[in-house]
Design a protein around this motif. Structure first.
Motif, short mmCIF file in Angstrom:
data_model
loop_
_atom_site.label_atom_id
_atom_site.label_comp_id
_atom_site.label_asym_id
_atom_site.label_seq_id
_atom_site.Cartn_x
_atom_site.Cartn_y
_atom_site.Cartn_z
N VAL A 96 0.86 -1.18 0.00
CA VAL A 96 0.00 0.00 0.00
C VAL A 96 0.90 1.23 0.00
O VAL A 96 1.68 1.44 0.93
CB VAL A 96 -0.93 0.02 1.22
N LEU A 97 0.82 2.03 -1.07
CA LEU A 97 1.59 3.26 -1.20
C LEU A 97 0.64 4.45 -1.16
O LEU A 97 -0.52 4.36 -1.55
CB LEU A 97 2.37 3.27 -2.52
N THR A 98 1.16 5.58 -0.70
CA THR A 98 0.37 6.81 -0.62
C THR A 98 0.81 7.77 -1.70
O THR A 98 2.00 8.10 -1.81
CB THR A 98 0.55 7.48 0.76
N ALA A 99 -0.13 8.22 -2.51
CA ALA A 99 0.19 9.14 -3.60
C ALA A 99 0.70 10.47 -3.04
O ALA A 99 0.09 11.05 -2.13
CB ALA A 99 -1.03 9.39 -4.48
N GLY A 100 1.80 10.97 -3.61
CA GLY A 100 2.37 12.22 -3.16
C GLY A 100 1.88 13.42 -3.92
O GLY A 100 2.28 14.56 -3.62
N ALA A 101 1.02 13.22 -4.92
CA ALA A 101 0.50 14.33 -5.73
C ALA A 101 -0.72 13.86 -6.49
O ALA A 101 -0.91 12.65 -6.71
CB ALA A 101 1.57 14.82 -6.70
N ASP A 102 -1.57 14.81 -6.90
CA ASP A 102 -2.65 14.49 -7.84
C ASP A 102 -1.99 14.21 -9.19
O ASP A 102 -1.31 15.09 -9.75
CB ASP A 102 -3.61 15.67 -7.99
N ASN A 103 -2.19 13.03 -9.72
CA ASN A 103 -1.50 12.72 -10.97
C ASN A 103 -2.42 12.25 -12.09
O ASN A 103 -1.96 11.75 -13.12
CB ASN A 103 -0.40 11.68 -10.73
N LYS A 141 -4.54 9.82 -11.90
CA LYS A 141 -4.99 8.47 -11.58
C LYS A 141 -5.31 8.36 -10.08
O LYS A 141 -6.25 7.68 -9.70
CB LYS A 141 -3.93 7.45 -11.97
N TYR A 142 -4.49 9.04 -9.28
CA TYR A 142 -4.69 9.06 -7.84
C TYR A 142 -4.64 10.50 -7.34
O TYR A 142 -3.94 11.34 -7.92
CB TYR A 142 -3.61 8.24 -7.11
N HIS A 178 4.55 1.21 -14.70
CA HIS A 178 4.36 2.65 -14.57
C HIS A 178 2.88 3.00 -14.59
O HIS A 178 2.40 3.83 -13.82
CB HIS A 178 5.12 3.34 -15.71
N ARG A 179 2.12 2.34 -15.48
CA ARG A 179 0.70 2.67 -15.63
C ARG A 179 -0.12 2.32 -14.39
O ARG A 179 -1.25 2.79 -14.24
CB ARG A 179 0.11 1.97 -16.85
N ASP A 180 0.41 1.46 -13.52
CA ASP A 180 -0.32 1.15 -12.28
C ASP A 180 -0.36 2.34 -11.33
O ASP A 180 -1.24 2.42 -10.47
CB ASP A 180 0.34 -0.04 -11.58
N GLY A 181 0.60 3.27 -11.47
CA GLY A 181 0.63 4.42 -10.58
C GLY A 181 0.35 5.74 -11.25
O GLY A 181 0.14 6.75 -10.57
#
Length: 402
Positions: free
Chosen positions: A326-333, A335-336, A350-353
């Motif tokens: 479980v990773l936490t997104a560091g920015a609006d990108n 996808k997340y 790469h496309r998973d994140g």
């Protein structure tokens, strides 16, 4: 003599005109970087007429605002330095973002840009860029990885009008009782010719490595494995001199023959902050395969090398490469959202994140097999049961008490 020189100059100009070439534009020069100022033009369509250029082998397009996206297409055509023939039109990958944190975002002169494209030895270019609203300051980047430490030449695309560093951590030792993959053979930065004088800031370190993102460099598979070091140097120069980053973005690179190259400086056995997956650069590592894997399949050598690198790197932290995290997104990108939790494989694409085609459909489809290979490299298979010695038949007669 003067008349002869004049006739020669006229003949040369006429020959260039017959080929439809615009002579190389006059450029300002600063430390080996040649630029042409961008005049205002059509916000939706920009182009560069066919023209002769400085020698180059890798090309990309950059723009002023590192946070701006090129919502459209960037097509390039190049002229071979060997044959003089022009290539077909090729599209540059435009879904690239400046890192969300670290010196690659904070340095002065950071620019937005496409992925670079390996062209091989070239000396002419034509460009067409179109989109909903093009970013300001479009510039063609012509990189010559074999022309010396200052081998980046830039030409403007114009309308056709005629966080703080922390102390360096100690090398990580494999966790006791955890995965124990062998360290793969890796071509060092000195081995592929990194010019360390271009890296101005020391590496930034994070607290660990939780996942290994898989990328491709896109562009083309038309390179020989003897050229791989030049391709890596070209990507390095483009990331540093054209994008304005501190260093190459990837931690490792793998060519189509399975050779592994050290990417970003700071120690392959240490948790170096990279510039590879916008929103998930912190606490992760990366490996990028040279080539476009939307168009071709990865061979066994590529799959095995990616698996070995991932198994070894994650094994330093006692991590099973076949698991999830479980990773936490560091920015609006796109996808997340920033702060959103994402459950990803330990070896994600790469496309998973991030919303991108990278690492190409074929390589993405190979990721389940790569994870299995990584599990084997990490020696996660259940050990075979110890053979049991056969119980000998007991023919001893026991006398019973009376």
């Amino acid at each position: 003599m003067t008349r002869l020189l004049l006739h020669t100059a006229v003949a040369t100009a006429l020959a260039a005109g017959a080929l439809g070439l615009t002579p190389p534009a006059r450029a300002s020069s600063s430390d080996g970087v040649h630029t042409v100022r961008v005049p205002d033009g059509d916000p939706h369509e920009r182009s560069l007429a066919p023209r002769g250029t400085e020698p180059f082998s890798l090309i990309g397009v950059t723009w002023d605002d590192p946070d701006a996206a090129l919502d459209g297409t960037a097509l390039v055509r190049t002229r071979s330095r060997e044959s003089g023939a022009w290539s077909l039109w090729r599209a540059l990958d435009t879904d690239v973002r400046t890192p969300e944190t670290g010196p690659d975002r904070l340095r002065a002169g950071v620019r937005g840009g496409t992925q670079p494209l390996w062209t091989g030895p070239s000396d002419g270019v034509q460009v067409r860029v179109s989109g909903a609203r093009l970013p300001e300051g479009l510039r063609v980047e012509l990189v010559d990885p074999d022309g010396g430490p200052d081998a980046v030449h830039t030409t403007v695309v114009e309308p056709d009008l005629d966080e703080p560093d922390i102390d360096e951590p100690a090398a990580v030792e494999p966790a006791a009782g955890g995965p124990n993959a062998e360290r793969p053979a890796v071509t060092s930065r000195s081995g592929w010719g990194a010019d360390e004088s271009l890296v101005k800031d020391p590496p930034t370190y994070t607290t660990g490595t939780q996942a290994m993102f898989v990328h491709h460099t896109a562009g083309t598979n038309d390179y020989s494995c003897a050229e791989s070091a030049s391709v890596v140097r070209g990507v390095f120069l483009y990331h540093v001199r054209s994008n304005g980053w501190n260093d190459i973005g990837y931690h490792f690179l793998v060519d189509k023959c399975g050779t592994v190259f050290e990417g970003r400086a700071g120690g392959i056995d240490k948790p170096v902050l990279g510039a590879h997956t916008y929103g998930f650069n912190t606490g992760t590592s990366s490996v990028s395969v040279l080539g476009d894997y939307n168009k071709t399949t990865a061979n066994t050598a590529v799959r095995e090398s990616v698996a070995k690198v991932a198994a070894w790197k994650l094994g330093l932290y006692g991590i099973d490469p076949t698991g999830t995290v479980v990773l936490t997104a560091g920015a609006d990108n796109g996808k997340y959202k920033a702060g959103q939790k994402a459950t990803l494989p330990r070896i994600p694409g790469h496309r998973d994140g991030y919303p991108t085609e990278c690492p190409g459909q074929h390589l993405y489809d190979d990721l389940p097999e790569i994870r299995t290979l990584a599990g084997k490299a990490a020696k996660l298979e259940e050990p075979a049961p110890e053979p049991t010695a056969p119980v000998p038949e007991d023919d001893t007669t026991v006398a019973l008490p009376r």
